[in-house]
Enzyme design. Structure first.
Site, mmCIF file in Angstrom:
data_model
loop_
_atom_site.group_PDB
_atom_site.id
_atom_site.type_symbol
_atom_site.label_atom_id
_atom_site.label_comp_id
_atom_site.label_asym_id
_atom_site.label_seq_id
_atom_site.Cartn_x
_atom_site.Cartn_y
_atom_site.Cartn_z
ATOM 1 N N GLU A 1 21.834 -33.864 -41.644
ATOM 2 C CA GLU A 1 21.494 -33.830 -43.436
ATOM 3 C C GLU A 1 20.049 -33.325 -43.526
ATOM 4 O O GLU A 1 19.301 -34.103 -44.394
ATOM 5 C CB GLU A 1 21.668 -35.250 -43.726
ATOM 6 C CG GLU A 1 22.974 -35.801 -43.459
ATOM 7 C CD GLU A 1 23.463 -37.170 -43.777
ATOM 8 O OE1 GLU A 1 22.545 -37.792 -44.346
ATOM 9 O OE2 GLU A 1 24.565 -37.644 -43.471
ATOM 10 N N GLU B 1 33.040 -35.578 -39.839
ATOM 11 C CA GLU B 1 33.075 -36.694 -40.369
ATOM 12 C C GLU B 1 34.042 -37.008 -41.531
ATOM 13 O O GLU B 1 33.999 -37.678 -42.407
ATOM 14 C CB GLU B 1 31.795 -37.407 -41.016
ATOM 15 C CG GLU B 1 30.581 -37.038 -39.977
ATOM 16 C CD GLU B 1 29.232 -37.767 -40.398
ATOM 17 O OE1 GLU B 1 29.446 -38.438 -41.403
ATOM 18 O OE2 GLU B 1 28.475 -37.464 -39.819
HETATM 19 O O1 G3I Z 1 24.856 -54.006 -37.562
HETATM 20 C C1 G3I Z 1 24.402 -54.606 -38.692
HETATM 21 C C2 G3I Z 1 24.891 -56.243 -38.687
HETATM 22 O O2 G3I Z 1 24.392 -56.798 -37.723
HETATM 23 C C3 G3I Z 1 24.534 -56.763 -40.275
HETATM 24 O O3 G3I Z 1 25.041 -58.109 -40.271
HETATM 25 C C4 G3I Z 1 25.229 -55.846 -41.180
HETATM 26 C C5 G3I Z 1 24.712 -56.403 -42.530
HETATM 27 O O4 G3I Z 1 24.670 -55.420 -43.515
HETATM 28 O O5 G3I Z 1 24.620 -54.550 -41.177
HETATM 29 C C6 G3I Z 1 25.257 -53.887 -39.814
HETATM 30 O O6 G3I Z 1 24.734 -52.705 -39.989
HETATM 31 C C7 G3I Z 1 25.350 -51.870 -40.838
HETATM 32 C C8 G3I Z 1 25.842 -50.526 -39.799
HETATM 33 O O7 G3I Z 1 26.336 -49.703 -40.614
HETATM 34 C C9 G3I Z 1 26.884 -50.921 -38.700
HETATM 35 O O8 G3I Z 1 28.209 -51.576 -39.333
HETATM 36 C C10 G3I Z 1 24.296 -51.130 -41.834
HETATM 37 O O9 G3I Z 1 24.073 -52.288 -42.746
HETATM 38 C C11 G3I Z 1 25.217 -49.966 -42.383
HETATM 39 O O10 G3I Z 1 23.928 -49.254 -43.340
HETATM 40 C C12 G3I Z 1 25.411 -49.097 -41.577
HETATM 41 O O11 G3I Z 1 26.228 -47.963 -42.405
HETATM 42 C C13 G3I Z 1 26.434 -46.884 -41.658
HETATM 43 C C14 G3I Z 1 25.882 -45.886 -42.383
HETATM 44 O O12 G3I Z 1 26.118 -44.392 -41.588
HETATM 45 C C15 G3I Z 1 24.180 -45.793 -42.539
HETATM 46 O O13 G3I Z 1 23.772 -44.784 -43.345
HETATM 47 C C16 G3I Z 1 28.154 -46.767 -41.530
HETATM 48 O O14 G3I Z 1 28.558 -47.719 -40.487
HETATM 49 C C17 G3I Z 1 28.192 -45.318 -40.929
HETATM 50 O O15 G3I Z 1 29.424 -45.051 -40.862
HETATM 51 C C18 G3I Z 1 27.409 -44.114 -41.532
HETATM 52 O O16 G3I Z 1 27.646 -43.078 -40.945
HETATM 53 C C19 G3I Z 1 26.920 -41.876 -41.744
HETATM 54 C C20 G3I Z 1 26.915 -40.642 -40.656
HETATM 55 O O17 G3I Z 1 25.847 -41.327 -39.927
HETATM 56 C C21 G3I Z 1 26.080 -39.384 -41.349
HETATM 57 N N1 G3I Z 1 26.927 -39.102 -42.424
HETATM 58 C C22 G3I Z 1 27.247 -39.979 -43.450
HETATM 59 C C23 G3I Z 1 28.064 -41.248 -42.810
HETATM 60 C C24 G3I Z 1 28.330 -42.159 -43.814
HETATM 61 O O18 G3I Z 1 27.313 -42.662 -44.556
#
Ligand code: G3I
Length: 339
Positions: A135, A248
């Site tokens: 990105e 994705e």
């Molecule tokens: O692991 C913690 C957990 O311990 C905590 O309790 C919880 C509370 O919010 O958060 C958990 O972490 C989260 C993590 O995903 C694992 O589930 C984060 O808050 C959350 O922000 C994170 O989101 C991820 C996101 O990227 C971050 O930007 C998504 O799962 C993931 O699918 C997403 O993937 C991105 C690609 O890397 C790049 N392209 C876009 C795509 C979608 O946003």
């Protein structure tokens, strides 16, 4: 689960040396046997959804925790799956010590070098494909501001690809971005960036198109790309000699109209249209979904609305979108065995 079919998606994909993949997370892998079974049975390619991001790998300077990523790699290898490393360089999900630190250009270059060599060194020749830079471009085609951009400058991209190649010369290196599937300012900038990198002999092997879309678009998710534009865009990148992956994909149904059955059918049509068009481009080699099943999709959390954007439902039952992808991959097999 695939009782109606003679072959799973991965069996059809394997015959074509095509990657049919899914993003996976270590927690689900550890705790959910149906998840493990579906992943190994239907997909030949696995992307780490979060486990390889800098913030998760390296919470303290020089302290790397490879545990969860190792679990994913171990599973993939045990099941003869290919693996994508996502991602080395991104503006998001970086460790707080990095973004809050006060680093000059040389120090930032040193950190970039150390991160790439430590991470790719750990998975040397195990992870075949890397999203080296994720990105980097804004919607208007300008370079996105990020820790790397403002400490190093625009050449952070070139450094990242060169060092990634040094760290593991066998790896195929990608630039990955979203909302750049059709022809627009962003995809033009990605095309120009890739072309410039190639002209400088920078080792870039492919471009990833994320493809996070919704049937009718939403405030936060794009509409499906126009397939003629997508074909043109993929073709021009392929003509540069680059591989193209959908990296994705998910298709949200939350803003579509009609009964659930209608919306799932529309969703299946979108998957079929996108995949069918992409398969006409010879350099298109991978379709990776952003999750195995609706149960763990990031979309409801991101949009604040329930959704079912993937091809297996909450209970790992194949949806109409599974059938349409199956059909599309099978048609590809028939076409290529005739030609
Ligand atoms: O692991 C913690 C957990 O311990 C905590 O309790 C919880 C509370 O919010 O958060 C958990 O972490 C989260 C993590 O995903 C694992 O589930 C984060 O808050 C959350 O922000 C994170 O989101 C991820 C996101 O990227 C971050 O930007 C998504 O799962 C993931 O699918 C997403 O993937 C991105 C690609 O890397 C790049 N392209 C876009 C795509 C979608 O946003």
């Amino acid at each position: 689960m695939t009782a109606d079919h003679t072959a799973s998606l991965r069996e059809i994909a394997d015959l074509q040396e095509f990657y049919m993949g899914a993003a996976a997370n270590a927690h689900a892998l550890r705790t959910d046997s149906a998840y493990r079974e579906t992943l190994a049975e239907e997909f030949n390619f696995l992307t780490a959804e979060n486990e390889l991001k800098f913030g998760n790998l390296c919470p303290e300077p020089k302290v790397y925790n490879f545990g969860p990523a190792d679990e994913l790699v171990f599973f993939a290898k045990a099941n003869f799956m290919h693996i994508r490393g996502h991602t080395l360089v991104w503006h998001h999900q970086n460790p707080p010590w990095l973004i809050e630190g006060d680093f000059n250009r040389n120090q930032a270059l040193e950190l970039l070098h150390e991160h790439i060599f430590t991470t790719m060194g750990h998975f040397h020749e195990e992870i075949e494909v890397w999203d080296v830079v994720n990105e980097p471009i804004e919607a208007d085609g300008s370079l996105r501001d990020s820790f790397w951009m403002h400490t190093i400058g625009p050449d952070y991209i070139e450094y990242a690809f060169r060092w990634a190649h040094e760290a593991d010369p066998s790896a195929r290196l990608f630039l990955n971005d979203y909302s750049a599937e059709g022809i627009n300012s962003k995809s033009n900038a990605i095309y120009n960036t890739a072309k410039e990198l190639l002209a400088l002999n920078v080792p870039i092997h492919g471009v990833g198109m994320q493809m996070h879309i919704a049937i009718n678009g939403t405030e936060k998710l794009a509409k499906p790309p126009d397939t003629n534009e997508m074909y043109e865009n993929m073709k021009r990148l392929g003509d540069l000699g680059l591989e193209i992956h959908i990296t994705e994909m998910d298709v949200a149904i939350q803003n579509a109209t009609g009964s659930l059955e209608d919306r799932l059918r529309q969703q299946a049509d979108v998957y079929e249209r996108i995949l069918g068009t992409a398969l006409r481009v010879p350099q298109f080699k991978a379709c990776i979904l952003w999750g195995v099943a609706d149960r763990y999709s990031w979309i409801p959390g991101f949009t604040g609305h329930p959704d079912e954007p993937l091809i297996f439902d909450q209970y790992y039952q194949p949806k109409p979108a599974y059938e349409s992808i199956h059909r599309t991959l099978e048609a590809m097999l028939k076409t290529s065995s005739v030609s």
